[in-house]
Design a protein around this motif. Structure first.
Motif, PDB file in Angstrom:
ATOM      1  N   VAL A  46      14.203  39.243  17.873  1.00 26.66           N
ATOM      2  CA  VAL A  46      15.311  39.770  18.109  1.00 26.66           C
ATOM      3  C   VAL A  46      15.986  40.206  17.339  1.00 26.66           C
ATOM      4  CG1 VAL A  46      15.863  37.404  19.476  1.00 26.66           C
ATOM      5  CG2 VAL A  46      15.765  37.161  16.947  1.00 26.66           C
ATOM      6  N   TYR A  48      19.918  40.330  15.091  1.00 26.76           N
ATOM      7  CA  TYR A  48      20.749  39.156  14.952  1.00 26.76           C
ATOM      8  C   TYR A  48      22.331  39.971  14.050  1.00 26.76           C
ATOM      9  CZ  TYR A  48      18.485  39.107  10.323  1.00 26.76           C
ATOM     10  OH  TYR A  48      17.804  39.245   9.052  1.00 26.76           O
ATOM     11  N   ALA A  78      25.543  36.257  17.310  1.00 25.21           N
ATOM     12  CA  ALA A  78      24.727  36.943  18.532  1.00 25.21           C
ATOM     13  C   ALA A  78      23.493  37.653  18.227  1.00 25.21           C
ATOM     14  CB  ALA A  78      25.691  38.209  19.093  1.00 25.21           C
ATOM     15  N   GLU A  80      20.128  40.166  20.305  1.00 29.75           N
ATOM     16  CA  GLU A  80      19.645  40.840  21.447  1.00 29.75           C
ATOM     17  C   GLU A  80      18.360  40.857  21.263  1.00 29.75           C
ATOM     18  OE1 GLU A  80      20.676  45.165  22.090  1.00 29.75           O
ATOM     19  OE2 GLU A  80      21.239  44.335  19.783  1.00 29.75           O
ATOM     20  N   ARG A  90      21.013  50.213  16.432  1.00 32.14           N
ATOM     21  CA  ARG A  90      22.153  50.060  16.226  1.00 32.14           C
ATOM     22  C   ARG A  90      22.599  49.739  14.540  1.00 32.14           C
ATOM     23  NH1 ARG A  90      22.598  49.747  20.406  1.00 32.14           N
ATOM     24  NH2 ARG A  90      22.085  47.873  21.671  1.00 32.14           N
ATOM     25  N   HIS A 113      30.905  44.210  19.871  1.00 35.25           N
ATOM     26  CA  HIS A 113      29.718  44.220  20.199  1.00 35.25           C
ATOM     27  C   HIS A 113      28.558  42.779  20.563  1.00 35.25           C
ATOM     28  CE1 HIS A 113      26.202  46.323  20.900  1.00 35.25           C
ATOM     29  NE2 HIS A 113      25.435  45.760  19.556  1.00 35.25           N
ATOM     30  N   LEU A 117      27.599  41.113  22.798  1.00 37.29           N
ATOM     31  CA  LEU A 117      26.477  40.580  23.280  1.00 37.29           C
ATOM     32  C   LEU A 117      26.008  39.380  24.012  1.00 37.29           C
ATOM     33  CD1 LEU A 117      24.372  42.490  20.607  1.00 37.29           C
ATOM     34  CD2 LEU A 117      23.770  42.908  23.030  1.00 37.29           C
ATOM     35  N   PRO A 123      23.963  31.853  20.883  1.00 36.96           N
ATOM     36  CA  PRO A 123      23.271  33.145  20.449  1.00 36.96           C
ATOM     37  C   PRO A 123      21.511  32.114  20.772  1.00 36.96           C
ATOM     38  CG  PRO A 123      24.744  32.855  19.598  1.00 36.96           C
ATOM     39  CD  PRO A 123      24.746  31.865  20.087  1.00 36.96           C
ATOM     40  N   ARG A 126      20.300  31.021  24.220  1.00 32.81           N
ATOM     41  CA  ARG A 126      19.699  32.457  24.885  1.00 32.81           C
ATOM     42  C   ARG A 126      19.014  33.108  24.970  1.00 32.81           C
ATOM     43  NH1 ARG A 126      22.823  37.076  26.582  1.00 32.81           N
ATOM     44  NH2 ARG A 126      21.658  38.486  25.308  1.00 32.81           N
ATOM     45  N   HIS A 127      17.992  32.576  22.667  1.00 29.71           N
ATOM     46  CA  HIS A 127      16.457  32.596  22.857  1.00 29.71           C
ATOM     47  C   HIS A 127      15.897  31.523  23.287  1.00 29.71           C
ATOM     48  CE1 HIS A 127      13.959  32.200  19.577  1.00 29.71           C
ATOM     49  NE2 HIS A 127      13.628  33.056  19.488  1.00 29.71           N
ATOM     50  N   TRP A 130      14.708  33.235  26.440  1.00 32.50           N
ATOM     51  CA  TRP A 130      13.437  34.303  25.890  1.00 32.50           C
ATOM     52  C   TRP A 130      12.179  33.740  25.916  1.00 32.50           C
ATOM     53  CZ3 TRP A 130      17.933  37.344  22.614  1.00 32.50           C
ATOM     54  CH2 TRP A 130      18.096  37.723  23.525  1.00 32.50           C
TER      55      TRP A 130
END
Length: 140
Positions: A46, A48, A78, A80, A90, A113, A117, A123, A126-127, A130
């Protein structure tokens, strides 16, 4: 309350289809499925975004809990999905805000941004999704 065996965050609920299968609302792991303890956890890299006062650190890790515990910060903005390639893109994208190393000025552009995300999902949730998705791909 019974928490998810995989992520430890959600209490399993019936799925949206209403067919009686219970799953974690955070990561989607099905009740009754147990990750094979003999297999290594999949690698989920990820990028971060951490805020400390008026700055944001953009970094990457395959072990974000360990990494973030070692970095002084006020807020995880966040995650991604991505590795050093995404992290580097980034850093290039926000180079005009760089204050040193991996730290950037918390300008509205970068804050927006990170917010885009994150969306409405925390966050860590989301992790967890995944990781669960990667485990399912490894089993299939």
């Amino acid at each position: 309350m019974t928490t998810c065996v995989l992520c430890g965050m959600g209490e399993p609920v019936a799925d949206a289809a209403g067919i009686g299968i219970r799953a974690c609302p955070v990561c989607g792991w099905l009740v009754g499925d147990v990750p094979d303890a003999d297999l290594p956890r999949p690698r989920v890299d990820v990028v971060y975004y951490l805020r400390w006062e008026g700055r944001i650190k953009i970094g990457t890790s395959a072990q974000p809990r360990r990494r973030l515990a070692a970095i002084r910060h006020e807020e995880l903005l966040a995650f991604e999905p991505g590795d050093r390639v995404v992290e580097h893109s980034r850093h290039v994208q926000f180079a005009h805000l760089r204050e040193g190393g991996e730290w950037f000025r918390a300008d509205a552009e970068l804050v927006s941004h990170a917010a885009a995300l994150a969306g409405a999902t925390p966050p860590w949730h989301r992790h967890a999704r995944w990781v669960a998705d990667a485990l399912r791909r490894n089993v299939s």
